[in-house]
Design a protein around this motif. Sequence first.
Motif, PDB file in Angstrom:
ATOM      1  N   ASN A 247      30.600  47.028  42.972  1.00 53.50           N
ATOM      2  CA  ASN A 247      29.877  46.124  43.870  1.00 53.50           C
ATOM      3  C   ASN A 247      29.849  46.729  45.266  1.00 53.50           C
ATOM      4  O   ASN A 247      30.591  47.657  45.577  1.00 53.50           O
ATOM      5  CB  ASN A 247      30.499  44.726  43.866  1.00 53.50           C
TER       6      ASN A 247
ATOM      7  N   SER B 283      30.849  45.884  48.138  1.00 52.00           N
ATOM      8  CA  SER B 283      31.944  45.713  49.091  1.00 52.00           C
ATOM      9  C   SER B 283      33.064  46.730  48.897  1.00 52.00           C
ATOM     10  O   SER B 283      34.018  46.755  49.685  1.00 52.00           O
ATOM     11  CB  SER B 283      32.533  44.300  48.955  1.00 52.00           C
TER      12      SER B 283
ATOM     13  N   ARG C 201      36.796  52.521  42.354  1.00 50.68           N
ATOM     14  CA  ARG C 201      36.317  51.485  43.284  1.00 50.68           C
ATOM     15  C   ARG C 201      35.002  51.930  43.932  1.00 50.68           C
ATOM     16  O   ARG C 201      34.872  52.019  45.156  1.00 50.68           O
ATOM     17  CB  ARG C 201      37.383  51.185  44.343  1.00 50.68           C
TER      18      ARG C 201
ATOM     19  N   ARG D 228      30.730  51.810  44.479  1.00 53.29           N
ATOM     20  CA  ARG D 228      29.687  50.801  44.694  1.00 53.29           C
ATOM     21  C   ARG D 228      28.566  50.936  43.663  1.00 53.29           C
ATOM     22  O   ARG D 228      28.226  52.025  43.222  1.00 53.29           O
ATOM     23  CB  ARG D 228      29.102  50.947  46.108  1.00 53.29           C
TER      24      ARG D 228
ATOM     25  N   ASP E 292      25.675  42.545  40.528  1.00 50.88           N
ATOM     26  CA  ASP E 292      25.194  41.413  41.317  1.00 50.88           C
ATOM     27  C   ASP E 292      23.738  41.083  41.005  1.00 50.88           C
ATOM     28  O   ASP E 292      23.356  39.905  40.978  1.00 50.88           O
ATOM     29  CB  ASP E 292      25.373  41.695  42.811  1.00 50.88           C
TER      30      ASP E 292
ATOM     31  N   THR F 129      34.619  52.061  38.457  1.00 55.18           N
ATOM     32  CA  THR F 129      35.079  50.707  38.735  1.00 55.18           C
ATOM     33  C   THR F 129      35.223  49.952  37.417  1.00 55.18           C
ATOM     34  O   THR F 129      34.365  50.042  36.546  1.00 55.18           O
ATOM     35  CB  THR F 129      34.066  49.967  39.618  1.00 55.18           C
TER      36      THR F 129
ATOM     37  N   THR G 273      36.971  46.137  35.488  1.00 52.83           N
ATOM     38  CA  THR G 273      37.163  44.718  35.773  1.00 52.83           C
ATOM     39  C   THR G 273      38.532  44.407  36.372  1.00 52.83           C
ATOM     40  O   THR G 273      38.753  43.284  36.832  1.00 52.83           O
ATOM     41  CB  THR G 273      36.952  43.888  34.504  1.00 52.83           C
TER      42      THR G 273
ATOM     43  N   ASP H  40      38.013  45.943  40.742  1.00 55.95           N
ATOM     44  CA  ASP H  40      36.852  45.590  41.566  1.00 55.95           C
ATOM     45  C   ASP H  40      37.140  44.511  42.589  1.00 55.95           C
ATOM     46  O   ASP H  40      36.214  43.939  43.173  1.00 55.95           O
ATOM     47  CB  ASP H  40      35.693  45.147  40.673  1.00 55.95           C
ATOM     48  N   GLY H  41      38.423  44.215  42.813  1.00 58.26           N
ATOM     49  CA  GLY H  41      38.786  43.195  43.790  1.00 58.26           C
ATOM     50  C   GLY H  41      38.529  41.774  43.323  1.00 58.26           C
ATOM     51  O   GLY H  41      38.439  40.858  44.157  1.00 58.26           O
TER      52      GLY H  41
ATOM     53  N   HIS I 118      35.796  40.675  41.887  1.00 60.10           N
ATOM     54  CA  HIS I 118      34.400  40.286  42.054  1.00 60.10           C
ATOM     55  C   HIS I 118      33.763  39.858  40.730  1.00 60.10           C
ATOM     56  O   HIS I 118      33.049  38.839  40.679  1.00 60.10           O
ATOM     57  CB  HIS I 118      33.622  41.459  42.661  1.00 60.10           C
TER      58      HIS I 118
ATOM     59  N   ARG J 239      34.946  36.374  39.790  1.00 59.56           N
ATOM     60  CA  ARG J 239      34.336  35.338  40.640  1.00 59.56           C
ATOM     61  C   ARG J 239      32.889  35.092  40.262  1.00 59.56           C
ATOM     62  O   ARG J 239      32.450  33.933  40.164  1.00 59.56           O
ATOM     63  CB  ARG J 239      34.436  35.756  42.115  1.00 59.56           C
ATOM     64  N   ARG J 240      32.127  36.164  40.057  1.00 63.98           N
ATOM     65  CA  ARG J 240      30.725  35.979  39.687  1.00 63.98           C
ATOM     66  C   ARG J 240      30.596  35.324  38.325  1.00 63.98           C
ATOM     67  O   ARG J 240      29.710  34.499  38.090  1.00 63.98           O
ATOM     68  CB  ARG J 240      29.998  37.331  39.681  1.00 63.98           C
TER      69      ARG J 240
END
Length: 438
Positions: A362, A364, A371, A373, A378, A405, A407, A410-411, A413, A416-417
Amino acid sequence: MPSRSRWLILSLLGLWTLPACLALPPEQDGEATLEAPAPEPLHAAQATSCLARPLLTALGKSRVLVGGKMSDDIAAQAPFDVRYIYLAGGLFDSAEPCGSCLSCSAQARSCSNASGGCAWWGCWQWDQQAPGQYLRDFLQAAAVRRQIPMITYYELLHTSGVVDGTAEVLRVVDVSLMRRYFNDWRFVLQQIGSSTALLHLEPDFWAYAQFLALDPRLLPAAVASANPTDCGHLPNSVAGMGRCLISMARKYAPNAKVGLHASAWATKLDAHLNTNPLLDVTVEARKVADFLSLCGAAEGDFIAVEASDRDAQWYEVTTGTLRWWDPSNFNYPSFRQAFTWSKALSERLGKPHLWWQLPVGNMSLPGTWERWRDNRLDYFFDHPDQVAAAHGFGMVFGAGVEGQTNTSTDGGHFVRRSNAYFSSGGQPACPSGLSEAR
C-alpha cells in the motif's frame, strides 16, 4: 511466482527456437500451426448474465469473496471468505506417496525432522504423523473459522527439475515423472475428500504451453500412459492433462471447485502491462480462453487470474521497470484494461474468474524489504463493483515471492480494509444489469 517478462528475456537470449516437432505461433510459421477451434461466442443474453452466481450459490455465498495467503494470527482478525496456501516444492522419490515421513525421501533428501525436512508437502509436519497432516490441519483450521480453503497446486516446475519456462512443458512426456505427479494429485484430493475447497491448478504452466503451440492437443504429455486408473480414456497431450486433473477432482473431491490458471502474458503480449492503446485486449483474452478451453477449463468451475506476483515499487526499485496500473484509467497500463481482459476471458469460457495473489503493498509503506508500495489492493477494495461487473467472484491477496509485502508486514492495512469491506455488507456478485446465468 516469476515475472511476466520472462519470454522477453528468452527471446533476447536467442532461446526462442523450438523443436521441429512442435507447432510454432503463426507469426513464426503459419503453416506449421493447427489453429485451435474457438468455442461458440456467447449470445447477448449469456454475455450479460451473472457467471459468478452458480458457483457462489454452491459455496453458500452471494457477495464477492475476499481472502488471502496469511498466518493463523491474521486469519483470525477478520471474517475472511478464503484462505489459500501453495502446495509446491517437489514430490516424493518413490512411485507412490510415502506411507511414513520417517522413511520417505524427496529430491534425494530424507523427510525426517532430524534431517531438516524435505521438499514434499506431505511431510511438512512432525515426522511421527501420517503424511498429509499439513494439509489436513489447514483444512481443519479453515473449517473452524468458516473460511473456504484454497489450494494452489504448483508442483510441475519443482518436480521437473528444469529452469522455469517452456522446458517444464517438454518434461511432461516423462511417464515416470507424470505417474508420480498424478499419484500426488490423487493424494491431495483424498485428503480433501468431501470438504469444500477451491483448487487452483498450475499457474504459469498453461501459458508456457501456449508459447509452444496454439493447440494443446499438439503438445505431448503422459496422461493415459501415466494414469490409466483415472484417465485412461484421455489423450496423451497437454489438453488431456488439464482434463485429467479436473476429472480427478470430480472423482475424489466432489465438493471442491476446480479451475485452471489464465496468464495475461500467454499470447506473448502482456495484456496487463500493455501501453499500446490500439491493442485489443479482448482479442488477446479470447486466444487464452480458447487454448484453456481445449485443456478442460470450460469443464471446471472457475478460472484464476492474477495481477502481479510482486509489488510495483519493488519492480521499480530493483529492476528499473514500471509495473504500476493507472488508477485514473487515463493512461496505460490501467485497471480498466485489466478488467476488460478478465471479462472477455470469462465470457469466452462461460466461467467466472478469481483474482488471486494480488499484491499486498500500500502507498503508506516505506519501500523496503517486505514493505513495498503498490496501489492494487486499495483499488480493488475501492472498486469491488468493477470486479463483479467483469464476472470476478473473488479477490485474494498474497505475495508470490520472498521479500514482497505480505499480510503480516503491511502495517495491518489488509486487515483494516477487509474488515471495512465485510462491515459494509460486501459487494453483490451480481450487480444491476447482470441476470442469473442459466
